[in-house]
Design a protein around this motif. Structure first.
Motif, PDB file in Angstrom:
ATOM      1  N   UNK A 179     -15.894 -43.944  13.588  1.00 26.53           N
ATOM      2  CA  UNK A 179     -14.713 -43.564  13.471  1.00 26.53           C
ATOM      3  C   UNK A 179     -14.757 -41.866  14.356  1.00 26.53           C
ATOM      4  N   UNK A 180     -15.981 -41.648  14.913  1.00 24.61           N
ATOM      5  CA  UNK A 180     -16.080 -40.262  15.749  1.00 24.61           C
ATOM      6  C   UNK A 180     -15.296 -40.564  17.151  1.00 24.61           C
ATOM      7  N   UNK A 181     -14.402 -39.660  17.354  1.00 20.76           N
ATOM      8  CA  UNK A 181     -14.119 -39.421  18.740  1.00 20.76           C
ATOM      9  C   UNK A 181     -14.820 -38.542  19.576  1.00 20.76           C
ATOM     10  N   UNK A 182     -14.832 -38.892  20.982  1.00 22.06           N
ATOM     11  CA  UNK A 182     -15.886 -38.018  21.716  1.00 22.06           C
ATOM     12  C   UNK A 182     -14.782 -37.365  22.590  1.00 22.06           C
ATOM     13  N   UNK A 183     -15.469 -36.168  23.209  1.00 23.01           N
ATOM     14  CA  UNK A 183     -14.616 -35.107  24.117  1.00 23.01           C
ATOM     15  C   UNK A 183     -15.296 -35.616  25.342  1.00 23.01           C
ATOM     16  N   UNK A 228     -19.199 -42.023  24.735  1.00 28.67           N
ATOM     17  CA  UNK A 228     -18.711 -43.127  24.315  1.00 28.67           C
ATOM     18  C   UNK A 228     -19.176 -44.407  24.901  1.00 28.67           C
ATOM     19  N   UNK A 229     -18.967 -44.428  26.080  1.00 28.38           N
ATOM     20  CA  UNK A 229     -19.742 -45.553  26.695  1.00 28.38           C
ATOM     21  C   UNK A 229     -21.240 -45.656  26.308  1.00 28.38           C
ATOM     22  N   UNK A 268      -7.670 -38.285  26.537  1.00 29.26           N
ATOM     23  CA  UNK A 268      -7.534 -39.211  27.900  1.00 29.26           C
ATOM     24  C   UNK A 268      -6.238 -40.239  27.603  1.00 29.26           C
ATOM     25  N   UNK A 269      -5.572 -40.560  28.483  1.00 28.19           N
ATOM     26  CA  UNK A 269      -4.385 -41.344  28.720  1.00 28.19           C
ATOM     27  C   UNK A 269      -4.797 -42.373  29.694  1.00 28.19           C
TER      28      UNK A 269
END
Length: 114
Positions: A10-14, A19-20, A69-70
């Protein structure tokens, strides 16, 4: 295959690259389990997702984004095209979101190997 506990789903990355790296380190060993991770690059086409998986015959694409990011219009259109062809795709900010796409593909398929 049991995964090490160092994976926080569940961790989001800055940083999208982080993440990759987690996605690759989690899924690359599974190619023998009917899951093959691929990266596709084409400098002439816009919108290809960051990672592609072949999951027991089902195409899964994941557009990876950091915590702010979007996805571009081209990226969203590409995902929609894959879904329209029977594949699975989505924009993912966590390893858990990528795993949910893979799990959906696994639910569609018979027990491997056939």
């Amino acid at each position: 295959m049991k995964k090490p506990s160092s994976f926080a789903f569940d961790r989001m990355y800055s940083d999208e690259a982080d993440l990759l790296e987690k996605v690759v380190s989690y899924y690359e060993p599974q190619r023998r389990d009917g899951i093959k991770l691929m990266k596709v690059r084409d400098r002439y086409a816009k919108g290809y997702s960051d990672v592609f998986f072949c999951v027991r015959g089902t195409l899964v694409v994941a557009e990876l984004k950091d915590d702010i990011g979007v996805a571009s219009t081209h990226q969203l259109e590409f995902i929609d095209e894959i879904i329209a062809c029977g594949g699975i795709g989505g924009v993912c900010r966590t390893l858990g979101e990528v795993k949910a796409l893979i799990d959906e593909a696994l639910r569609r398929q018979p027990v491997w190997p056939i």
